[in-house]
Design a protein around this motif. Structure first.
Motif, PDB file in Angstrom:
ATOM      1  N   PRO A 132       0.813  -1.221   0.000  1.00 17.23           N
ATOM      2  CA  PRO A 132       0.000   0.000   0.000  1.00 17.23           C
ATOM      3  C   PRO A 132       0.840   1.263   0.000  1.00 17.23           C
ATOM      4  CG  PRO A 132      -0.253  -1.191   2.070  1.00 17.23           C
ATOM      5  CD  PRO A 132       0.485  -2.084   1.138  1.00 17.23           C
ATOM      6  N   TYR A 133       1.964   1.240   0.695  1.00 24.19           N
ATOM      7  CA  TYR A 133       2.830   2.417   0.719  1.00 24.19           C
ATOM      8  C   TYR A 133       3.310   2.739  -0.689  1.00 24.19           C
ATOM      9  CZ  TYR A 133       3.261   1.839   5.780  1.00 24.19           C
ATOM     10  OH  TYR A 133       3.018   1.738   7.113  1.00 24.19           O
ATOM     11  N   VAL A 136       0.494   4.124  -2.918  1.00 25.40           N
ATOM     12  CA  VAL A 136       0.242   5.544  -2.670  1.00 25.40           C
ATOM     13  C   VAL A 136       1.374   6.372  -3.243  1.00 25.40           C
ATOM     14  CG1 VAL A 136      -0.046   7.292  -0.887  1.00 25.40           C
ATOM     15  CG2 VAL A 136      -1.113   5.077  -0.610  1.00 25.40           C
ATOM     16  N   GLN A 139       0.956   6.697  -6.994  1.00 28.61           N
ATOM     17  CA  GLN A 139      -0.084   7.673  -7.331  1.00 28.61           C
ATOM     18  C   GLN A 139       0.450   9.090  -7.191  1.00 28.61           C
ATOM     19  OE1 GLN A 139      -3.023   6.512  -4.518  1.00 28.61           O
ATOM     20  NE2 GLN A 139      -3.815   4.852  -5.762  1.00 28.61           N
ATOM     21  N   ARG A 140       1.178   9.312  -6.098  1.00 26.51           N
ATOM     22  CA  ARG A 140       1.706  10.648  -5.868  1.00 26.51           C
ATOM     23  C   ARG A 140       2.732  11.015  -6.933  1.00 26.51           C
ATOM     24  NH1 ARG A 140       2.995  11.311   0.505  1.00 26.51           N
ATOM     25  NH2 ARG A 140       0.884  11.307   1.292  1.00 26.51           N
ATOM     26  N   GLU A 224       9.761   9.794   3.533  1.00 26.48           N
ATOM     27  CA  GLU A 224      10.203   8.823   4.544  1.00 26.48           C
ATOM     28  C   GLU A 224       9.296   8.766   5.761  1.00 26.48           C
ATOM     29  OE1 GLU A 224      13.263  10.041   6.978  1.00 26.48           O
ATOM     30  OE2 GLU A 224      13.046   8.199   8.135  1.00 26.48           O
ATOM     31  N   THR A 225       8.924   9.925   6.326  1.00 27.69           N
ATOM     32  CA  THR A 225       8.152   9.868   7.564  1.00 27.69           C
ATOM     33  C   THR A 225       6.685   9.525   7.328  1.00 27.69           C
ATOM     34  OG1 THR A 225       7.967  12.248   7.433  1.00 27.69           O
ATOM     35  CG2 THR A 225       9.545  11.372   8.999  1.00 27.69           C
ATOM     36  N   GLU A 226       6.223   9.631   6.053  1.00 29.87           N
ATOM     37  CA  GLU A 226       4.821   9.289   5.813  1.00 29.87           C
ATOM     38  C   GLU A 226       4.692   7.878   5.252  1.00 29.87           C
ATOM     39  OE1 GLU A 226       3.574  12.366   3.148  1.00 29.87           O
ATOM     40  OE2 GLU A 226       4.410  13.866   4.480  1.00 29.87           O
ATOM     41  N   LEU A 227       5.466   7.602   4.197  1.00 31.05           N
ATOM     42  CA  LEU A 227       5.301   6.337   3.480  1.00 31.05           C
ATOM     43  C   LEU A 227       6.524   5.429   3.607  1.00 31.05           C
ATOM     44  CD1 LEU A 227       3.756   7.728   0.191  1.00 31.05           C
ATOM     45  CD2 LEU A 227       2.570   6.786   2.137  1.00 31.05           C
ATOM     46  N   CYS A 228       7.412   5.736   4.508  1.00 28.29           N
ATOM     47  CA  CYS A 228       8.643   4.943   4.723  1.00 28.29           C
ATOM     48  C   CYS A 228       9.417   4.718   3.429  1.00 28.29           C
ATOM     49  CB  CYS A 228       8.409   3.580   5.309  1.00 28.29           C
ATOM     50  SG  CYS A 228       6.952   3.257   6.169  1.00 28.29           S
ATOM     51  N   ILE A 310       0.712  16.561  -1.234  1.00 30.54           N
ATOM     52  CA  ILE A 310       0.599  16.344  -2.669  1.00 30.54           C
ATOM     53  C   ILE A 310      -0.335  17.385  -3.290  1.00 30.54           C
ATOM     54  CG2 ILE A 310      -1.211  14.579  -2.461  1.00 30.54           C
ATOM     55  CD1 ILE A 310       1.639  14.552  -4.986  1.00 30.54           C
TER      56      ILE A 310
ATOM     57  N   HIS C  19       7.552   2.295  12.441  1.00 29.19           N
ATOM     58  CA  HIS C  19       7.362   3.140  11.269  1.00 29.19           C
ATOM     59  C   HIS C  19       8.214   4.388  11.485  1.00 29.19           C
ATOM     60  CE1 HIS C  19       5.308   5.990   8.589  1.00 29.19           C
ATOM     61  NE2 HIS C  19       4.825   4.952   7.953  1.00 29.19           N
ATOM     62  N   PRO C  20       8.801   4.926  10.416  1.00 31.77           N
ATOM     63  CA  PRO C  20       9.668   6.100  10.617  1.00 31.77           C
ATOM     64  C   PRO C  20       8.955   7.286  11.257  1.00 31.77           C
ATOM     65  CG  PRO C  20       9.825   5.300   8.360  1.00 31.77           C
ATOM     66  CD  PRO C  20       8.781   4.482   9.022  1.00 31.77           C
ATOM     67  N   ALA C  21       7.633   7.373  11.084  1.00 29.53           N
ATOM     68  CA  ALA C  21       6.920   8.516  11.651  1.00 29.53           C
ATOM     69  C   ALA C  21       6.737   8.361  13.151  1.00 29.53           C
ATOM     70  CB  ALA C  21       5.559   8.674  10.993  1.00 29.53           C
ATOM     71  N   GLU C 124       9.060  15.342  11.114  1.00 26.13           N
ATOM     72  CA  GLU C 124       7.849  14.733  10.561  1.00 26.13           C
ATOM     73  C   GLU C 124       7.363  15.500   9.338  1.00 26.13           C
ATOM     74  OE1 GLU C 124       7.192  12.004  11.717  1.00 26.13           O
ATOM     75  OE2 GLU C 124       7.089  11.883  13.886  1.00 26.13           O
ATOM     76  N   PRO C 365       1.699  11.837  10.200  1.00 22.49           N
ATOM     77  CA  PRO C 365       2.826  11.920  11.135  1.00 22.49           C
ATOM     78  C   PRO C 365       2.777  13.157  12.021  1.00 22.49           C
ATOM     79  CG  PRO C 365       3.612  11.439   8.925  1.00 22.49           C
ATOM     80  CD  PRO C 365       2.155  11.728   8.805  1.00 22.49           C
TER      81      PRO C 365
END
Lengths: 344, 134, 412
Positions: A132-133, A136, A139-140, A224-228, A310, C19-21, C124, C365
């Motif tokens: 899923p990451y 997304v 798509q972005r 990174e912090t949202e979708l790793c 986005i 998770h990184p967040a 974040e 995040p």
């Protein structure tokens, strides 16, 4: 000399290999230097400049894991496609005093199309990852791509159009735009109004670069912090190394494009040098110019602001930068018809 | 750049010295063990860590001869890091258990326990010589 | 509206437990519609370590340093709350000077905790420059704390009946220098965090919680204050030296002129509290009385006083994240009969559900981070039966707490 379809195969093959090697090496070196720049601006020491080489070497030595949900052929093909297409872009862009390897076989419009291919490869790889990451992220990436195409196209076309208006033959050829042979550039063509227009378009291109390269503030597809890591979340080992190399080559290609469009000067135009010395000096100067472009359009921008959403990417690139680009275009048009910019 | 105040800030910082303390070396050595060995042999120098202040609480020091074996330190140790040795009526302290609160120092009636400023205590073995104070 | 949507238009995204967040483990499950969050669920409990269990097998003098380890950031808050509870049970009078020392350390802790949070929030948002900057600025308070207490993180300065270390006259210039440093840097921090357009774009009108919601969800600390609730334990029921100090709770409208209750307001409140903390430390230094800092220097006497004590008490203090509450019950044994910790995140975490609904993935995040969650403070229960983990419903929890209260009543 054997010619196939009007091409000298030895020259083209040799040139392609040389450009590919240059692209990957320079890409990694510039990424290393870029990390140093960013670190310095954040009051850090940063990793050594050779760090990207170590990263790639380490990734290449590791297993490439294909996730269970992935579509293996697409998943494995995407990184190769990304790297190959990034190198192909370089073949059409003049590098310092060297004419493009495939000069005469493609022009600026082709380069614009080619610039989307690495991004499309990323999107395909992301969708094929089955996470899923990554979905997304893909798509972005597509949305980002659509957002920056308009300002990029305006910037590129405005320059070529102004050259055409000045009566220069073959204005869409990058060799012409960079003035590699003739020494005529956009700056020597335009008048005062056109210079304003050029500066506006330069600003637009500076802002398109981070979007094209998925760096902060437009790193939403990876975030990174949202979708790793978004698109790349499932990639590992050799595949990730290829994407890493592609990113480096793309950085060089984008910077080289900006140099060809807006900073085309060569040292040999101003100083009389022997042909070989001129080539070397021009090439060294070209690398410096690339470094300058990377500093301003990648490093400074990426350390200086937060990541966009986005939706922000769309509104900023379509609205503000598209508008700024159009304004630049209007200045160029005014320059050509009223401002009395020199028609050579 | 009033709407992006960080940009002038980072450009200024670009010409200033980084804030990082280069401990123990500027870059990660290709082999840490080899690097440490060459430091021991005197071929390389370690960049010193940030200085510890006075009254820093590092690895515990035990004065065996002064100790009277009153077991008060054992009663106040939050981590149960201190073991009583009934044969000698002395104590043994496990540094890997210790949480460096130095409460035993405060409690000790004869001042047999102190804190040193040694804090680089990484070890592969929980019960190595360096990790047990007695 | 939701029944009109066709089935299958949503997908779910797990965020966590790693998770990184997230800086600490917790599991979020999001039902997404495109980039929009439709439903949120979260499952804490990944960070349970059984500290209360350990505590009930130790005496209060040991526990007071165990409490430092409940949280890596707000160590002194927990030990202060615990010490206050025990002091009430054992009827120990804390010396006046100790109150001031406690206040100064607690305020330094608030300084470093808020700056740490500011850095994390910037990270974040993908703004790593501010992350490095905030943590560099934070380093100064860590250095002062190390200089005053002996350790950077788990200070171990609070003792039942006072503090373990007094400030000496020659330490004051160092404290003064750090206050000066923060006064100089505060303007720059406020400018960099609050005037930045990209931060404003990301944080304004994101994760909004109205004053009414904040009240209904029983939020505490900066999270509640950012929604306009003027609540602060330091002000409402002063402890330590706060009763002598001149201050009011920080509210966003003091800076912005209005209160939105969004993430931006939470940044404003925390940064203004940094400024407030500097002022409070300065007030403490000016009014610092002389005298002892510990009610009783001899440890056997402290231990004996704690052992003698019977009764129950609640220690409440304002931790950097909000109200922190320790319930202690002593029954004349060496070890407490019951010890319960309620950290601020426990009160704040339910506000996530409202704040996250309707936001974009990109905001998850920063909205999650905006209440400054501390899972290791919060996770106090984990139910495990072999391989199976149980989820307790409200009814189960009610039944269990009634049973426990009965058990406690029988013991005493």
């Amino acid at each position: 000399m054997v010619m196939i379809l009007g091409v000298d195969p030895v020259l083209v093959l040799g040139g392609t290999v040389a450009v590919a090697l240059f692209g990957m090496l320079a890409g990694l070196v510039f990424m290393g230097i870029e990390r140093k720049f960013a670190a310095r601006m954040q009051a850090r020491i940063g990793p050594p400049i050779r760090q990207p080489f170590r990263d790639v070497a380490k990734l290449l030595s590791k297993d490439s894991i294909v996730p269970e949900n992935a579509i293996p052929c697409l998943f494995n093909m995407a990184p190769v496609l990304a790297l190959a297409s990034s190198i192909v872009i370089l073949l059409y862009i003049p590098l310092g005093g060297f004419l493009p390897v495939l000069a005469g076989y493609g022009d600026l419009i082709l380069v614009m199309y080619l610039l989307t291919v690495p991004a499309l490869a990323l999107v395909a790889g992301g969708f094929a990852s089955g996470s899923p990451y990554a979905t997304v992220g893909s798509q972005r990436e597509m949305v980002t791509m659509m957002s920056y195409e308009l300002p990029l196209a305006i910037a590129v076309i405005a320059i070529a159009w102004r050259l055409a208006a000045a009566g220069i033959a073959d204005p869409f050829s990058l060799a012409t735009i960079a003035g590699t042979a003739s020494g005529i550039t956009i700056w020597s063509v335009v008048g005062p109004l056109g210079i304003i227009g050029c500066v506006l378009l330069l600003i637009v291109l500076t802002w398109v670069t981070p979007a094209e390269l998925s760096r902060v503030p437009c790193d939403t597809p990876e975030a990174e912090t949202e979708l790793c890591g978004g698109l790349l979340v499932e990639y590992s080992g050799r595949n990730l190394a290829l994407f890493y190399l592609a990113q480096g080559v793309k950085t060089v290609a984008m910077a080289a494009l900006a140099v060809a469009l807006f900073l085309p000067w060569n040292i040999s135009w101003f100083v009389a040098l022997s042909p070989n010395a001129a080539l070397a000096a021009d090439f060294a100067f070209f690398l410096l110019k690339i470094l300058a472009v990377i500093f301003f359009s990648v490093s400074v921008i990426r350390v200086g602001m937060a990541r966009f959403r986005i939706t922000h990417v769309v509104s900023i690139y379509w609205g503000y930068l598209g508008g700024l680009g159009l304004l630049g275009l209007v200045f160029m048009v005014l320059d050509a018809y009223i401002g009395g910019g020199g028609v050579l | 750049m009033s709407f992006l105040p960080a940009i002038p800030e980072v450009l200024r910082q670009f010409f200033k010295r980084p804030a990082t303390n280069l401990f123990p070396a500027k870059y990660l050595p290709s082999s840490v063990t080899k690097y440490l060995k060459s430091v021991q042999e005197g071929n390389a120098a370690i960049n010193p860590p940030v200085e510890t202040p006075p009254n820093f609480r590092g690895k515990i020091l035990y004065d065996r001869d002064t100790c009277i074996g009153c077991k008060l330190c054992i009663r106040v140790c939050p981590a149960n890091a201190i073991e009583f040795l009934p044969d000698t009526k002395k104590v043994r302290i496990f540094v890997t258990q210790c949480i460096f609160c130095s409460q035993c120092n405060d409690a000790c009636p004869v001042d047999a326990l102190h804190m040193s400023d040694e804090f680089l205590l990484a070890d592969e073995d929980r019960y190595s010589e360096n990790m047990i104070v007695e | 509206m939701s029944e009109n949507k066709k089935i299958g238009s949503t997908y779910s995204i797990p965020i966590g437990p790693v998770h990184p967040a997230l800086k600490e483990p917790i599991l979020f499950t999001f039902k997404m519609n495109g980039e929009l969050v439709e439903e949120v669920d979260f499952a804490p409990g990944e960070c349970h370590r059984g500290i209360e269990w350990m505590g009930m097998r130790r005496n209060p003098v040991q526990i007071v340093h165990l409490t430092d380890r409940i949280c890596g950031i707000c160590g002194v808050s927990h030990s202060l709350a615990f010490a206050r509870a025990v002091e009430q049970i054992a009827e120990i009078e804390v010396p006046e000077r100790a109150h001031y020392v406690r206040t100064i350390i607690a305020e330094y802790e608030r300084l470093q905790s808020h700056l740490l949070w500011a850095g994390v929030a910037a990270h974040e948002l993908g703004f790593d420059t501010l992350f490095f900057l905030a943590w560099r600025v934070r380093e100064e308070s860590m250095d002062v704390i190390e200089y005053l207490t002996g350790n950077r993180v788990n200070y171990g300065i609070v003792q039942v009946g006072g503090v373990r270390r007094d400030f000496t006259e020659d330490q004051f210039p160092r404290i003064e220098a750090s206050l000066k440093y923060y006064e100089d840097v505060a303007g720059k921090l406020l400018n960099l965090f609050l005037e930045d357009r990209t931060i404003q774009m990301r944080c304004k009108n994101t994760g909004v919680m109205s004053e009414k919601e904040a009240l209904e969800l029983c939020t505490v600390g900066p999270t509640a204050r950012a929604s306009g609730l003027a609540m602060d334990v330091r002000y409402d029921s002063p402890y330590a030296a706060y009763g002598d100090l001149d201050f009011t709770p920080v509210l966003p409208h003091q800076y912005l002129g209005l209160t939105n209750g969004d993430v931006y307001d939470r940044i404003v409140v925390r940064l203004l509290e940094v400024v407030q903390s500097v002022d409070l430390i300065r007030q403490c230094l000016e009014n610092m009385p002389s005298g002892e800092v510990l009610w009783e220097k001899k440890y056997p006497k402290i231990l004996a006083a704690c052992k003698k004590a019977t009764g129950e008490a609640v220690g409440r203090i304002e931790a950097p994240r909000g109200e922190c509450l320790h319930y202690v019950r002593m029954d004349g044994n060496t070890n407490p009969q019951c010890w319960k910790v309620k950290a601020s995140t426990y009160s704040n975490q339910m506000s996530w559900l409202n704040m996250l609904k309707g936001e974009q993935i990109a905001d998850i995040p920063i909205v999650v981070a905006s209440i400054d969650p501390c899972m290791s403070c919060t996770d106090r229960v984990a139910v495990v039966h072999g391989e199976r983990t149980d989820i307790l419903t409200k009814a189960d929890l009610h039944r269990l707490s009634v049973e426990k209260t009965r058990r406690l009543a029988q013991w005493s």
